[in-house]
Design an enzyme around this catalytic site. Structure first.
Site, PDB file in Angstrom:
ATOM      1  N   GLU A  16       2.439  14.428  10.106  1.00  0.00           N
ATOM      2  CA  GLU A  16       1.272  15.297   9.931  1.00  0.00           C
ATOM      3  C   GLU A  16       1.324  16.407  10.957  1.00  0.00           C
ATOM      4  O   GLU A  16       1.538  16.146  12.139  1.00  0.00           O
ATOM      5  CB  GLU A  16      -0.013  14.487  10.134  1.00  0.00           C
ATOM      6  CG  GLU A  16      -0.485  13.821   8.872  1.00  0.00           C
ATOM      7  CD  GLU A  16      -1.762  13.040   9.092  1.00  0.00           C
ATOM      8  OE1 GLU A  16      -2.712  13.594   9.672  1.00  0.00           O
ATOM      9  OE2 GLU A  16      -1.778  11.876   8.694  1.00  0.00           O
ATOM     10  N   GLU A  21       0.200  17.819   5.775  1.00  0.00           N
ATOM     11  CA  GLU A  21       1.275  16.826   5.834  1.00  0.00           C
ATOM     12  C   GLU A  21       2.652  17.447   5.642  1.00  0.00           C
ATOM     13  O   GLU A  21       2.784  18.541   5.088  1.00  0.00           O
ATOM     14  CB  GLU A  21       1.058  15.791   4.739  1.00  0.00           C
ATOM     15  CG  GLU A  21      -0.108  14.866   5.022  1.00  0.00           C
ATOM     16  CD  GLU A  21      -0.180  13.723   4.038  1.00  0.00           C
ATOM     17  OE1 GLU A  21       0.181  13.929   2.869  1.00  0.00           O
ATOM     18  OE2 GLU A  21      -0.583  12.617   4.454  1.00  0.00           O
ATOM     19  N   LYS A  37       6.755  21.151   4.283  1.00  0.00           N
ATOM     20  CA  LYS A  37       5.551  21.253   5.092  1.00  0.00           C
ATOM     21  C   LYS A  37       4.460  21.849   4.204  1.00  0.00           C
ATOM     22  O   LYS A  37       4.668  22.917   3.618  1.00  0.00           O
ATOM     23  CB  LYS A  37       5.866  22.203   6.253  1.00  0.00           C
ATOM     24  CG  LYS A  37       5.104  21.951   7.502  1.00  0.00           C
ATOM     25  CD  LYS A  37       5.769  22.683   8.644  1.00  0.00           C
ATOM     26  CE  LYS A  37       4.798  22.909   9.759  1.00  0.00           C
ATOM     27  NZ  LYS A  37       5.421  23.392  10.968  1.00  0.00           N
ATOM     28  N   ASP A 129       6.110  25.641  22.346  1.00  0.00           N
ATOM     29  CA  ASP A 129       5.492  24.322  22.201  1.00  0.00           C
ATOM     30  C   ASP A 129       6.575  23.241  22.192  1.00  0.00           C
ATOM     31  O   ASP A 129       6.580  22.360  21.335  1.00  0.00           O
ATOM     32  CB  ASP A 129       4.643  24.266  20.923  1.00  0.00           C
ATOM     33  CG  ASP A 129       3.644  23.109  20.941  1.00  0.00           C
ATOM     34  OD1 ASP A 129       3.376  22.570  22.050  1.00  0.00           O
ATOM     35  OD2 ASP A 129       3.141  22.740  19.876  1.00  0.00           O
TER      36      ASP A 129
HETATM   37  P1  AMP Z   1       4.914  19.786  12.114  1.00  0.00           P
HETATM   38  O1  AMP Z   1       3.902  20.202  11.137  1.00  0.00           O
HETATM   39  O2  AMP Z   1       6.124  20.678  12.128  1.00  0.00           O
HETATM   40  O3  AMP Z   1       4.327  19.563  13.496  1.00  0.00           O
HETATM   41  O4  AMP Z   1       5.452  18.345  11.634  1.00  0.00           O
HETATM   42  C1  AMP Z   1       4.676  17.191  11.721  1.00  0.00           C
HETATM   43  C2  AMP Z   1       5.566  15.972  11.712  1.00  0.00           C
HETATM   44  O5  AMP Z   1       6.253  15.875  10.458  1.00  0.00           O
HETATM   45  C3  AMP Z   1       6.684  15.973  12.747  1.00  0.00           C
HETATM   46  O6  AMP Z   1       6.234  15.508  13.985  1.00  0.00           O
HETATM   47  C4  AMP Z   1       7.723  15.078  12.106  1.00  0.00           C
HETATM   48  O7  AMP Z   1       7.427  13.718  12.337  1.00  0.00           O
HETATM   49  C5  AMP Z   1       7.566  15.378  10.639  1.00  0.00           C
HETATM   50  N1  AMP Z   1       8.530  16.435  10.250  1.00  0.00           N
HETATM   51  C6  AMP Z   1       8.337  17.772  10.321  1.00  0.00           C
HETATM   52  N2  AMP Z   1       9.409  18.447   9.897  1.00  0.00           N
HETATM   53  C7  AMP Z   1      10.331  17.524   9.532  1.00  0.00           C
HETATM   54  C8  AMP Z   1      11.680  17.598   9.044  1.00  0.00           C
HETATM   55  N3  AMP Z   1      12.276  18.771   8.853  1.00  0.00           N
HETATM   56  N4  AMP Z   1      12.330  16.439   8.806  1.00  0.00           N
HETATM   57  C9  AMP Z   1      11.733  15.248   9.031  1.00  0.00           C
HETATM   58  N5  AMP Z   1      10.468  15.109   9.501  1.00  0.00           N
HETATM   59  C10 AMP Z   1       9.776  16.224   9.761  1.00  0.00           C
END
Ligand code: AMP
Length: 465
Positions: A16, A21, A37, A129
Site C-alpha cells: 500500500e 494499493e 500502482k 525519501d
Molecule cells: P509505493 O506506493 O511505491 O510506496 O509502494 C507501496 C508498497 O507496494 C511497497 O512498499 C512495496 O511493498 C510494494 N511495491 C511497490 N512497487 C512494487 C514493485 N515494483 N514490485 C513489488 N512490490 C512493489
C-alpha cells in the site's frame, strides 16, 4: 478470471502506498509479471500533480538498481503506473528488528544503494525519501530503489538549484532539510547513512535530527559510544557512518568518499561469518532508543519544468539503453482506447498470487476458522483494535511507541491444503511492524507449522477489489 485488461489478470496486492494499493498483474499467456500502482484520484484529488511529476522523473531512469518504469495509464478517476515487479519484497523484510543482518549482506545492499543513488544524482535527480520500505528486491536479491513520489530534479543542463521543500520520512531526513534551503545530494546521502544503521543494527538512531531530540544530540556531541545502536557496530562501519551522518552538509562525505571508505571496500565473508557483526546485548533493553516516528510530510511541491500533460504515455522507445526484461504485451496495459477496466466481483478461485519471499507470514496446523479465532484472541489480548472485512482480511490498528499510528493487515488463506497467515504493513514504521509480527507469531507458536514449506509459484488466494 478477474482481468484488468484483455490478457492481463490480477495477482495479489503487493503493498500500500500513500495514494492506493500496488497490485501484481500477470500476463495469461506469457506469465510475465508487472507491478501496478493504483492511484484513486477521487479519494486523492491532490495526487494528480504528484503522479505527473513522479512518472515524468521515473521514466527518465534506467538502472539495474532502480525499479524500471514501464508506463502509465490515465482514466478520469484513476491513474495506473506500471513498474518492473520486484518479487523479493522489501529490504525491510531482511532486517531482523534490533539485530539487523550480517555485515556481508548489509554491505551488498549498501553498495547497490550507493550505486543507484550515484546514478540518480548523475541524472540530476534527488529521491528525497530513501528508506528501507522504498528499497525492493528482485528475484536475484538485487536491490531496486522505488517510489519516486517525492523525487525532484535539482540539476538541469549543469545548473544546480537548492531545494526548499521539506519532505521525506522524519527519522531518515537530514538536519538541513528541516531548516531549508538545502543541497540535494548530501540530503540523500544522509538518508543512506540512516539506512546503513538500520541494516547493521535493526533500529533507527533517532526520531529526527533536531536539537530537541536527545538521541541526536548525544550523537552530535560524540558521547554515543555506550548507547545503542552505536555499541552494536564495529569500528570500521562506525567510522563510515560518522562520516555520513555529519551534521554539516558541506563536511558530509560524498558518494566518492563512501566508495573509497575501508568498510565499503572490505571483503566480508558470506555465509555463517559474523565478521564485523556484533549481536546486541539483549539484557540492556533500557537503552534501546525509541525510534519510530515515520511521518511522511510534504509542505509544498514546486512544478517541474517540461512535464508531460498527455493522458496516455508510451515512452518505451525513448529510453536509450533500456535493457530490462520488458513484458511483451505492455502496450495492452498502457493503451486506453476504450474503457477496458473490468473490475468485477471478487473471485477467490480465479486470482493468482506470486509469492514474494516475505518473512511476515507463516503456515499453521489449524483449520481456517480456528486460526481466525486464535489470531483475533491473541490480538485482543494485546489490546489491538481489529476489524474484519467481507473478504476475511483483518485490519489491525494500534499506536507505536512514539504514539504514531501503526496499521497492518492479516490475510488468512488456504493454499495447497494448508492455511497461510500473511501480514502486511499498511501504515507506520516498518521496523515496529516487524517487532509486532514477531510478538504475534510467538503467541501462536503452538499452531505454527514448522519445517520447510514448498512455495507454489502461483496459487489462488486473494480477494480482489
Ligand atoms: P509505493 O506506493 O511505491 O510506496 O509502494 C507501496 C508498497 O507496494 C511497497 O512498499 C512495496 O511493498 C510494494 N511495491 C511497490 N512497487 C512494487 C514493485 N515494483 N514490485 C513489488 N512490490 C512493489
Amino acid at each position: 478470471m478477474t482481468e484488468f485488461v484483455d490478457g492481463w489478470i490480477f495477482g495479489h496486492t503487493l503493498g500500500e502506498g500513500a495514494y492506493g494499493e500496488v497490485k501484481l498483474l500477470l500476463n495469461k499467456s506469457t506469465g510475465e509479471a508487472v507491478a501496478m500502482k493504483m492511484i484513486d484520484l477521487e479519494k486523492h484529488p491532490d495526487a494528480r500533480q504528484t503522479v505527473r511529476k513522479e512518472t515524468a522523473i521515473h521514466r527518465m531512469l534506467s538502472n539495474p538498481n532502480i525499479v524500471q518504469y514501464f508506463g502509465k495509464r490515465s482514466e478520469p478517476n484513476m491513474e495506473y503506473i506500471f513498474l518492473e515487479y520486484a518479487s523479493g519484497g522489501e529490504l525491510f523484510d531482511r532486517i531482523e528488528p534490533d539485530v539487523g543482518m550480517s555485515a556481508w549482506e548489509a554491505q551488498k545492499y549498501f553498495r547497490q544503494l550507493i550505486s543507484a543513488v550515484e546514478y540518480l544524482h548523475s541524472k540530476g535527480v534527488a529521491h528525497r525519501d530513501l528508506k528501507p520500505e522504498n528499497l525492493l528486491l528482485d528475484e536475484n536479491d538485487n536491490l531496486k530503489i522505488s517510489d519516486f513520489g517525492l523525487a525532484t530534479i535539482y540539476r538541469m543542463q549543469g545548473k544546480e538549484r537548492c531545494l526548499e521543500r521539506r519532505c521525506g520520512t522524519l527519522p531518515y531526513v537530514a538536519p538541513e532539510v528541516l531548516l531549508r534551503p538545502y543541497h540535494a545530494e548530501p540530503a540523500d546521502i544522509w538518508s543512506c547513512g540512516i539506512i546503513l544503521v538500520a541494516l547493521l543494527a535493526g533500529e533507527l538512531p533517532w526520531d529526527q535530527s533536531l536539537a530537541e531530540c536527545p538521541e541526536y544530540m548525544t550523537w552530535r556531541n560524540g558521547k554515543y559510544m555506550s548507547f545503542t545502536p552505536w555499541r552494536k557496530l564495529d569500528n570500521s562501519s562506525l567510522s563510515l557512518i560518522r562520516n555520513i551522518l555529519t551534521h554539516s552538509p558541506s563536511s558530509r562525505c560524498t558518494i566518492q568518499d563512501i566508495k573509497r571508505h575501508r568498510w565499503f571496500v572490505k571483503k566480508f565473508q558470506k555465509a555463517g561469518s559474523i565478521e564485523g557483526y556484533i549481536r546486541p546485548d539483549e539484557t540492556d533493553s533500557r537503552q534501546v532508543l525509541e525510534d519510530e516516528n515515520l511521518t511522511r510530510f510534504c509542505l509544498s511541491q514546486p512544478e517541474l519544468p517540461g512535464i508531460e500533460t498527455n493522458t496516455v504515455q508510451i515512452n518505451l522507445e525513448e529510453r536509450a539503453g533500456f535493457s530490462f526484461s520488458q513484458p511483451a504485451h505492455i502496450e495492452d496495459l498502457l493503451l486506453c482506447t476504450q474503457v477496458q477496466n473490468k473490475f468485477t466481483q471478487p473471485s477467490q478461485q480465479n486470482t493468482f498470487q506470486r509469492l514474494v519471499r516475505r518473512m511476515t507470514r507463516f503456515f499453521v496446523k489449524t483449520e481456517l476458522e480456528e486460526t481466525v479465532k486464535r489470531l483475533i484472541n491473541s490480538l485482543n489480548n494485546e489490546s489491538y483494535t481489529c476489524r474484519i472485512n467481507d473478504c476475511g482480511t483483518i485490519t489491525i490498528s494500534s499506536m507505536d511507541r512514539r504514539k504514531m499510528p501503526l496499521v497492518f493487515k492479516a490475510n488468512i488463506v488456504e493454499m495447497d491444503g494448508k492455511i497461510l497467515v500473511d501480514f502486511r504493513l499498511s501504515k507506520g514504521c516498518g521496523l515496529e511492524f516487524k517487532r509486532r509480527f514477531v510478538k504475534i507469531k510467538s503467541l501462536l507458536e503452538d499452531i505454527i507449522l514448522k519445517g520447510p514449506v514448498t512455495w507454489p509459484i502461483a496459487v489462488a488466494t486473494e480477494c480482489m477489489p
